[in-house]
Design a protein around this motif. Structure first.
Motif, short mmCIF file in Angstrom:
data_model
loop_
_atom_site.label_atom_id
_atom_site.label_comp_id
_atom_site.label_asym_id
_atom_site.label_seq_id
_atom_site.Cartn_x
_atom_site.Cartn_y
_atom_site.Cartn_z
N GLU A 173 -43.99 -2.21 -25.11
CA GLU A 173 -43.46 -3.17 -24.07
C GLU A 173 -44.50 -4.44 -23.89
O GLU A 173 -45.63 -3.91 -23.93
CB GLU A 173 -43.17 -2.65 -22.73
CG GLU A 173 -42.71 -3.51 -21.67
CD GLU A 173 -42.67 -2.73 -20.38
OE1 GLU A 173 -42.66 -3.32 -19.29
OE2 GLU A 173 -42.46 -1.42 -20.46
N GLN A 199 -43.35 -7.97 -35.82
CA GLN A 199 -42.21 -8.62 -34.78
C GLN A 199 -42.29 -10.30 -35.33
O GLN A 199 -42.60 -11.13 -34.68
CB GLN A 199 -42.88 -8.87 -33.55
CG GLN A 199 -43.22 -7.41 -32.94
CD GLN A 199 -44.70 -6.83 -33.37
OE1 GLN A 199 -45.33 -7.69 -34.20
NE2 GLN A 199 -45.07 -5.59 -33.15
N GLN A 203 -37.23 -9.90 -37.47
CA GLN A 203 -37.19 -8.68 -36.48
C GLN A 203 -37.59 -9.09 -35.01
O GLN A 203 -38.74 -8.94 -34.71
CB GLN A 203 -38.16 -7.55 -37.01
CG GLN A 203 -38.01 -6.40 -36.14
CD GLN A 203 -38.47 -5.05 -36.99
OE1 GLN A 203 -38.09 -4.68 -38.01
NE2 GLN A 203 -39.70 -4.59 -36.66
N ARG A 204 -36.57 -9.82 -34.57
CA ARG A 204 -37.03 -10.50 -33.18
C ARG A 204 -37.21 -9.41 -32.05
O ARG A 204 -36.49 -8.37 -32.12
CB ARG A 204 -35.89 -11.57 -33.15
CG ARG A 204 -35.75 -12.82 -33.98
CD ARG A 204 -34.36 -13.34 -33.87
NE ARG A 204 -34.31 -14.01 -32.58
CZ ARG A 204 -34.33 -15.35 -32.69
NH1 ARG A 204 -34.77 -16.02 -33.40
NH2 ARG A 204 -34.04 -16.06 -31.49
N MET A 205 -37.88 -9.71 -31.28
CA MET A 205 -38.20 -8.66 -30.12
C MET A 205 -36.97 -8.91 -29.01
O MET A 205 -36.26 -10.02 -29.03
CB MET A 205 -39.20 -9.17 -29.36
CG MET A 205 -40.62 -8.72 -30.07
SD MET A 205 -42.21 -9.03 -29.12
CE MET A 205 -42.47 -10.74 -29.08
N THR A 206 -36.74 -7.99 -28.35
CA THR A 206 -35.65 -7.93 -27.31
C THR A 206 -36.13 -8.40 -25.98
O THR A 206 -37.06 -7.85 -25.52
CB THR A 206 -34.89 -6.58 -27.11
OG1 THR A 206 -34.46 -6.30 -28.24
CG2 THR A 206 -33.82 -6.52 -25.94
N LEU A 207 -35.70 -9.56 -25.38
CA LEU A 207 -36.01 -10.04 -24.04
C LEU A 207 -35.41 -9.13 -23.14
O LEU A 207 -34.30 -9.28 -22.89
CB LEU A 207 -35.63 -11.60 -24.01
CG LEU A 207 -35.93 -12.09 -22.71
CD1 LEU A 207 -37.39 -12.24 -22.46
CD2 LEU A 207 -35.55 -13.68 -22.48
N ALA A 208 -36.16 -8.48 -22.49
CA ALA A 208 -35.64 -7.42 -21.40
C ALA A 208 -35.50 -7.91 -19.70
O ALA A 208 -34.87 -7.54 -19.17
CB ALA A 208 -36.30 -6.26 -21.48
N GLU A 209 -36.37 -9.12 -19.74
CA GLU A 209 -36.49 -9.44 -18.32
C GLU A 209 -37.26 -10.77 -18.36
O GLU A 209 -37.93 -11.04 -19.09
CB GLU A 209 -37.24 -8.56 -17.51
CG GLU A 209 -37.54 -8.89 -15.99
CD GLU A 209 -38.27 -8.07 -15.27
OE1 GLU A 209 -38.48 -8.32 -13.99
OE2 GLU A 209 -38.91 -7.00 -15.50
N TYR A 221 -40.78 -8.34 -23.08
CA TYR A 221 -40.29 -8.19 -24.40
C TYR A 221 -40.39 -6.78 -24.90
O TYR A 221 -41.07 -5.91 -24.40
CB TYR A 221 -40.92 -8.83 -25.47
CG TYR A 221 -40.54 -10.43 -25.15
CD1 TYR A 221 -39.28 -10.89 -25.77
CD2 TYR A 221 -41.58 -11.46 -24.72
CE1 TYR A 221 -38.97 -12.31 -25.92
CE2 TYR A 221 -41.07 -12.58 -24.67
CZ TYR A 221 -39.85 -13.38 -25.29
OH TYR A 221 -39.50 -14.54 -25.26
N LEU A 222 -39.44 -6.05 -25.53
CA LEU A 222 -39.63 -4.71 -26.10
C LEU A 222 -39.37 -4.87 -27.56
O LEU A 222 -38.36 -5.28 -28.05
CB LEU A 222 -38.15 -3.95 -25.74
CG LEU A 222 -37.86 -3.83 -24.15
CD1 LEU A 222 -36.54 -2.91 -23.72
CD2 LEU A 222 -39.05 -3.17 -23.34
N ARG A 224 -39.87 -3.95 -31.48
CA ARG A 224 -39.46 -2.90 -32.27
C ARG A 224 -40.68 -2.20 -32.89
O ARG A 224 -41.67 -3.38 -33.36
CB ARG A 224 -38.64 -3.19 -33.39
CG ARG A 224 -37.06 -3.57 -32.87
CD ARG A 224 -36.09 -4.05 -33.63
NE ARG A 224 -34.80 -4.53 -33.33
CZ ARG A 224 -33.75 -4.96 -34.08
NH1 ARG A 224 -34.06 -5.17 -35.48
NH2 ARG A 224 -33.08 -5.81 -33.56
#
Length: 227
Positions: A173, A199, A203-209, A221-222, A224
């Motif tokens: 995270e 990253q 391999q894009r990171m996931t925007l969580a908030e 970001y989360l 991988r």
């Protein structure tokens, strides 16, 4: 059971990716509301890690500041402040730094095989010194922390440490706070150094908030990772 701690990286940066400027005064990138948020995050982890350069330049205490949060940790059978952790290849650490002298908690220093004996002789009375290989291997560090009961590790910098963990794919995270200004100095310390990062564009990171906190913004970001 995880073979390593959950790694939460916390970074505050200017809009042009700087962690500080080149002056001798520490650059404040965040605000009081966000400092309180960081204190809350610290209170919920088992260990906090910064690089040796951060200790030399900023002399941080790395404490949980809120009395209520310290008391909550004590009621849970924990130390008032999480374990303090640093990494150093040179072994240039002052045993009088606040990293070592403040906080009722364990302090652990990870270093290279070549520097471990000398460092243990010099500062071994104020911390645990651990041989993490040569070159220093972050996976050895994380495995040792897991054996010490660390389930959640907060990584707070600086750029060398950010690069070390991110390029190894060992960040679960990323909490990134942007300050509303530019530093604009070529020699200012950067959030990361040149490296090959998993990253990347493929391999894009996931925007969580996303969250506005006064005049700064938090992006969570989360990434991988290779686990």
């Amino acid at each position: 059971m995880r073979s390593r701690p959950y790694v939460l990286m916390s970074v505050a940066s200017s809009l042009d990716g700087c962690l500080d400027d080149t002056s001798t005064t520490r650059l404040l990138l965040s605000n009081e509301e966000d400092f309180d948020r960081i204190d809350d995050v610290r209170s919920g982890v088992d260990a906090i890690l910064v690089g040796a350069n951060t200790i030399r330049s900023d002399d941080p205490r790395l404490l949980v500041c809120s009395a209520e949060r310290r008391e909550r940790r004590l009621r849970a059978g924990l130390s008032p402040t999480p374990i303090k952790v640093t990494v150093t290849e040179s072994g240039k650490l002052d045993p009088g730094a606040r990293f070592f002298t403040t906080g009722e908690c364990e302090k652990v220093v990870y270093t290279t095989s070549g520097a471990s004996d000398c460092l243990r002789e010099r500062i071994g009375d104020v911390c645990s010194v651990v041989d993490a290989g040569d070159p220093l291997d972050v996976r050895i560090l994380l495995a040792d922390l897991a054996e010490r009961g660390v389930g959640r590790l907060m990584v707070e910098g600086g750029g060398i440490v950010h690069t070390m963990f991110l390029s190894a794919g060992l960040v679960d995270e990323l909490q990134l706070v942007y300050a509303p200004f530019f530093v604009g100095q070529a020699d200012a310390p950067r959030m990361v150094h040149p490296a090959v990062f998993p990253q990347g564009p493929q391999q894009r990171m996931t925007l969580a908030e996303t969250r506005q906190i006064g005049d700064v913004v938090l992006l969570r970001y989360l990434p991988r990772q290779d686990a």
